[in-house]
Design an enzyme around this catalytic site. Structure first.
Site, short mmCIF file in Angstrom:
data_model
loop_
_atom_site.label_atom_id
_atom_site.label_comp_id
_atom_site.label_asym_id
_atom_site.label_seq_id
_atom_site.Cartn_x
_atom_site.Cartn_y
_atom_site.Cartn_z
N HIS A 1 4.04 -4.45 -35.06
CA HIS A 1 3.71 -3.29 -35.76
C HIS A 1 3.18 -3.53 -37.28
CE1 HIS A 1 5.14 0.54 -37.91
NE2 HIS A 1 4.00 0.98 -36.97
N HIS A 2 2.08 -3.13 -37.29
CA HIS A 2 1.51 -3.05 -38.66
C HIS A 2 1.14 -1.86 -39.22
CE1 HIS A 2 -1.20 -7.02 -37.87
NE2 HIS A 2 0.17 -7.38 -38.08
N GLU A 3 2.29 -1.20 -40.24
CA GLU A 3 2.04 -0.15 -40.71
C GLU A 3 1.38 -0.12 -42.05
OE1 GLU A 3 2.94 3.39 -40.34
OE2 GLU A 3 1.51 3.29 -42.01
N HIS B 1 -1.87 4.34 -34.55
CA HIS B 1 -1.30 5.85 -35.05
C HIS B 1 -1.89 6.11 -36.48
CE1 HIS B 1 2.31 6.68 -32.49
NE2 HIS B 1 1.79 5.64 -31.96
N GLU C 1 7.24 12.42 -31.94
CA GLU C 1 7.88 12.40 -33.16
C GLU C 1 8.11 13.79 -33.87
OE1 GLU C 1 5.62 9.60 -35.40
OE2 GLU C 1 4.22 10.99 -36.07
C1 NOJ Z 1 4.08 7.41 -37.99
C2 NOJ Z 1 3.80 7.02 -36.37
O1 NOJ Z 1 3.31 8.01 -35.74
C3 NOJ Z 1 5.38 6.66 -35.92
O2 NOJ Z 1 5.08 6.33 -34.85
C4 NOJ Z 1 5.82 5.43 -36.93
O3 NOJ Z 1 6.99 5.15 -36.35
C5 NOJ Z 1 5.57 5.73 -38.31
N1 NOJ Z 1 4.51 6.30 -38.63
C6 NOJ Z 1 5.78 4.70 -39.28
O4 NOJ Z 1 5.09 3.41 -39.02
CA CA Z 2 2.08 10.09 -36.63
#
Ligand code: NOJ
Ligand code: CA
Length: 950
Positions: free
Chosen positions: A505-507, A584, A609
């Site tokens: 995961h790369h946020e 995302h 979500e």
């Molecule tokens: C929004 C994304 O849609 C969600 O899946 C993710 O958990 C959060 N951002 C945090 O990165």
């Molecule tokens: Ca989102």
């Protein structure tokens, strides 16, 4: 005879100096725009090909002869008529009302106009100067070229109108798009919009068949006709513009090409002039564009009531003649995202104009240097809504794979340490002790759960340094340093041993410079660890992303050219490290996954979500397949089994959640809930069984946008069907004519229970099995917000049947009870109860004994769990068994291993005080509050006994 001869002579005289024009009307709401010579009384025409007139001008008067019929435009008894052989054709006075539009008046009779909201043409003295219906334009058409699709049903026409380029679209008998402009405006340069002359034009046939790396069908035919038109300005700058048109049976498209040339090198586009002028006030399904998010609720409105702020594409329409139309773009590379805007409120022109997302606080939309292509502007066309979904137009307009060896690119199903963060039980960051989601221990439990449920991969979010601060502060991510409580190497090792791969995961938090600095190292680390999928994220709270040091203003829009380039850089860099991307907050899909098949999925719309944030209304998923998903797959994250966690946010039945695995196309499908919601659930078998990504065939059996959809997909000889409805219950009959003759099929229906309802009873399911064959009809009963997921396979085929004992409690067997929010275990110290985070000990073991019809005693050793009192906050303790009803508990099953434990005397629930995450937090009674601290997962302990620590 003599008169005929004279008339003929007259005609010849008139014809020779006359131009040939169309006469367009300014008033457009009915879709008829051309003056024709037919109708009694005279009517405007919907068919521009029957609307050519030959003119004879003299000063400010004009005589008009309809080319096809030879009739003259005149007046009889105060009404306009088309007359054969008049002695003296009417000379109409022309009067300029705007730069473009004129009025036409007959002597003594009045001004030509269209009668109020009809297509009847009238003449009258009362006409006001500002009446749109009385404004006309003489348009000289040249270089008209009609490009039909292979079956001739779809057609796109190119023409120059007074030298200005235009296109029109026809589907069957309907003109879907009336003449609509093409071209560009630039910063510091004149518009490139004509007048032009055509310097060359060429038609080609395109016919190839290709096999996608993953897809909704095994092979795709790209069969269409192409027209390449080369234009040159008549003015002295002589700039050139090429437009390439394509006509397919399932839609039409065009793209611009700006060739390299002396008078057009570096350019800044301020306005793409492309417009889509509809001929009827179509029903429109659309989401508003805010330049920085696609996550909005869908609107269904007449086109004339659509947003003047702008809408994203794909936007989908149903015309008055019942043609389904979807406007989008294909191959969005190094350009700004196209949105659609009604030029004025009330949109009487029924026009949607291309509006490119600008560079931040700028008029500039696209910066480029010739030679340069625009993306394709696409218009999908279908007779039934499902035809839009079965169309491969968008992908066909993209280039073949740029990745040679695609053997490492594979569809997958995945679970995640994720929903607990979305529901705010766990955290991505470590600000709150005890709440961090991504721990080594939890990761291993989730890997075990993936194995139990036949799930290929596990997503773990919040694993690296930098999440502190929350949205929109995720700006210090360190994509190579795991948090100390997450041993990434050990988790990967454990996953490898169990055959479960991790999804990284790369946020980015929208901090682009921070990400671009690190992304290569981040991908390299993942490749080294054997992680081959990465979910990326660009959460900013729907405001522009950060670009300090990269662009002058330090901000850019999510959907502008800068970010289109960024998303492309990411997917190309990922390919270098054999990594698949699931973005995302992405740029919308435009079929680019044909070229970059490692771009397996993306969000880019309200996903699962939102069922926690605000609740997606049930109709949401009946619109997505016909709009956003036409561009490409979506990581929607279905499979929320605990749909009743909060009664204020109910959105679908559980059977509906299952159907989404078929209805919502994606080669990456999540089982989004916590694994405790699945364990032991017969319905979870569908998630295990349903194939992902490599379908051989896809058909939309029946649908109505915003109401319901039934999709069938085949893998080898097995069929999977997903049916969902909006808020309304409906019965659907599905003729099984797609099955093979002569075989008997086992049909397993994971459907709604008769009393299921998304708002009041979302979990109730009815699972049943039938034996059926080709020619029979499958009847599905969908409840409000409900659905059905159906497996159909040849009798004898070895597919696991739904089984499981979720909801059953085995007496005398030890269980651990884990609180849903904290994952901590119900523990006793011999007197008081608390939750503890310690590893399993005997003080965490509980045995359930039946005591009364539906009540239980909960034992530890020779003591039982008791609540003396009924107030909120009453402590729960261990006590010697008595007859007190305070010692009796009801077990209400929620999902999987999850229960509410309800005190029989008070009706109140076993609850962790203050929803605490502390190790040792006390347990008390509390009224039903839809709180995860009241949800207990009863995990059977095998083998027993558990080693004691105390
Ligand atoms: C929004 C994304 O849609 C969600 O899946 C993710 O958990 C959060 N951002 C945090 O990165
Ligand atoms: Ca989102």
């Amino acid at each position: 005879m003599f008169y005929r001869f004279v008339t003929l002579l007259l005609l010849l005289v008139v014809q020779s100096p006359g131009e040939s024009v169309e006469i367009r009307n300014r008033w457009h709401a009915g879709g008829e725009r051309w003056l024709g010579a037919g109708g009694e009384p005279l009517a405007t025409l919907a068919d521009p090909e029957q609307a050519t007139w030959i003119t004879k001008r003299s000063g400010n008067t004009i005589q008009l002869r309809h080319e096809a019929s030879g009739k003259w435009l005149g007046v009889a008894e105060g009404k306009p008529v088309a007359e054969s052989d008049p002695i003296n054709p009417t000379a109409w006075t022309m009067e300029q009302v705007t730069e473009e539009w004129i009025r036409l008046s007959a002597p003594d009779t009045g001004t030509l106009h269209i009668e109020n909201n009809t297509d009847v043409v009238e003449c009258g003295p009362e006409v006001q100067a500002d009446w749109l219906s009385a404004m006309w334009r003489l348009v000289e058409i040249s270089s008209r070229e009609v490009l039909p699709s292979p079956d001739g049903n779809a057609r796109i026409t190119f023409q120059l109108a007074n030298g200005m380029p235009e296109y029109l679209v026809r589907y069957g008998d309907e003109w879907v798009i009336s003449p609509s402009p093409l071209g560009f405006e630039f910063e510091n340069a004149p518009p490139l919009a004509g007048p032009f002359q055509v310097i060359s034009s060429k038609q080609n046939v395109i016919d190839e068949t290709w096999n996608p790396v993953w897809g909704q069908r095994a092979s795709i035919r790209n069969h269409g006709n192409e027209l390449v038109v080369e234009l040159e300005e008549i003015s002295t700058t002589k700039r050139r513009l090429q437009i390439v048109f394509r006509a397919y049976d399932d839609g039409v498209a065009f793209r611009y090409f700006l060739p390299e040339q002396p008078n057009l090198k570096d350019f800044k586009i301020t306005n793409e002039l492309t417009s889509f002028r509809f001929t009827s006030d179509a029903t429109a399904w659309w989401v508003e564009d805010l330049h920085d998010t696609y996550e909005r609720d869908w609107n269904e409105t007449p086109l004339s009531k659509a947003s003047v702020e702008g809408m994203h594409t794909p936007a989908t329409f149903l015309t008055k003649n019942e043609t389904y139309v979807s406007i989008h773009e294909a191959s969005l590379v190094d350009w700004a995202s196209m949105t659609l805007k009604c030029p004025q409120p009330g949109n009487s022109d029924l026009e949607l104009k291309a509006e490119l997302v600008p560079w931040f606080q700028s008029n500039v939309k696209v910066i480029g240097t010739t030679p340069m292509h625009s993306p394709w502007r696409t218009i999908q066309l279908a007779e039934r809504p499902g035809g839009l979904i079965e169309s491969d137009l968008i992908q066909n307009l993209n280039e073949p794979s740029a990745i040679e060896d695609t053997s490492w690119i594979k569809p997958a199903k995945f679970m995640g340490i994720w929903w607990g963060m979305i529901t705010e039980d766990w955290t991505w960051d470590r600000d709150n002790p005890g709440r961090h989601g991504a721990t080594t221990e939890r990761a291993k439990r989730y890997i075990d759960a993936c194995v139990r449920h036949g799930i290929d991969a596990l997503l773990i979010e919040g694993w690296c340094e930098g999440w502190e601060g929350g949205i929109p502060g995720w700006r210090n991510m360190n994509f190579t340093t795991p948090y100390p409580d997450f041993d990434i190497e050990e988790v990967c090792r454990y996953g490898r041993e169990k055959g479960v791969s991790l999804i990284g995961h790369h946020e980015t938090g929208g901090d682009i410079p921070n990400y671009e600095k690190q992304m290569e190292d981040g991908f390299a680390l993942y490749e080294k660890l054997g992680i081959d999928r990465v979910k990326t994220g660009y959460v900013t709270g729907d405001i522009p992303v950060y670009t300090e040091g990269l662009t002058p203003d330090g901000r850019e829009h999510h959907h502008g050219q800068f970010m289109v380039r960024h998303y492309q850089r990411v997917v190309e860099m990922a390919a270098k490290y054999h990594i698949m991307i699931d973005a995302h907050e992405p740029i919308k899909p435009t079929g680019l996954s044909r070229t970059w098949p490692n771009f397996v999925a993306r969000e880019g719309a309200r996903g699962g979500e939102f069922n926690h944030f605000v609740g997606n209304p049930p109709r949401h998923c009946t619109i997505l397949p016909f709009t956003r998903l036409l561009g490409g797959p979506m990581d929607y994250t279905p499979g929320l089994f605990d749909c009743s966690a909060d009664e204020t946010k109910r959105f679908s039945t559980r059977a509906n959640q299952l159907a989404l695995y078929v209805v919502l196309w994606s080669p990456l499908q999540m089982a989004a809930d916590n694994y405790q919601a699945y364990d032991g659930e017969p319905a979870a078998q569908f998630i295990t069984n349903v194939p992902v990504g490599n379908w051989d065939e896809t058909r939309v059996i029946d649908s109505s946008i915003g109401d319901y959809i039934v999709t069938a997909r085949r893998k080898d000889s097995r069929w999977y069907l997903g049916a969902i409805t909006n808020e309304e219950a409906r019965q659907i009959s599905i003729p099984l004519d797609f099955l093979e003759k002569g075989s008997t099929y086992d049909v397993v229906i994971y459907g709604d229970a008769p009393d299921a309802d998304y708002a009041t009873n979302p979990i109730a399911m009815a699972i049943h099995e039938l034996s059926m064959n080709q020619g029979m009809t499958l009847d599905l009963d969908l409840r409000p917000g409900g659905g059905a997921a159906v497996e159909i396979y040849i009798h004898g085929d070895d597919v696991p049947k739904p089984s499981g004992t979720a909801g059953n409690i085995t007496p005398s067997k030890p269980y651990r009870l884990l609180a849903k929010h904290s994952d901590q275990a119900l523990t006793s110290n011999g007197a008081d109860l608390s939750q503890t985070a310690t590893p399993p000990t005997n003080s965490q073991l509980w045995i359930f004994e039946k005591s009364g019809e539906d009540t239980w005693k909960i034992l530890q050793g020779d003591q039982v769990v008791e609540a003396i009192g009924s107030d909120n906050g009453t402590r729960v303790t261990l006590a010697a068994p008595t007859d007190s009803t305070g010692q009796l508990w009801k077990l209400e099953h929620i999902s999987g291993t999850q229960f509410h434990v309800v005190n029989a005397a008070s009706g109140k629930l076993l609850d962790v005080e203050a929803i605490s995450f502390s190790n040792g937090a006390p347990i008390h009674l509390w009224e039903r509050a839809w709180s995860p601290s009241q949800v207990w997962s009863l995990e059977p302990v095998e083998p027993t006994p558990v080693p004691a620590e105390d």
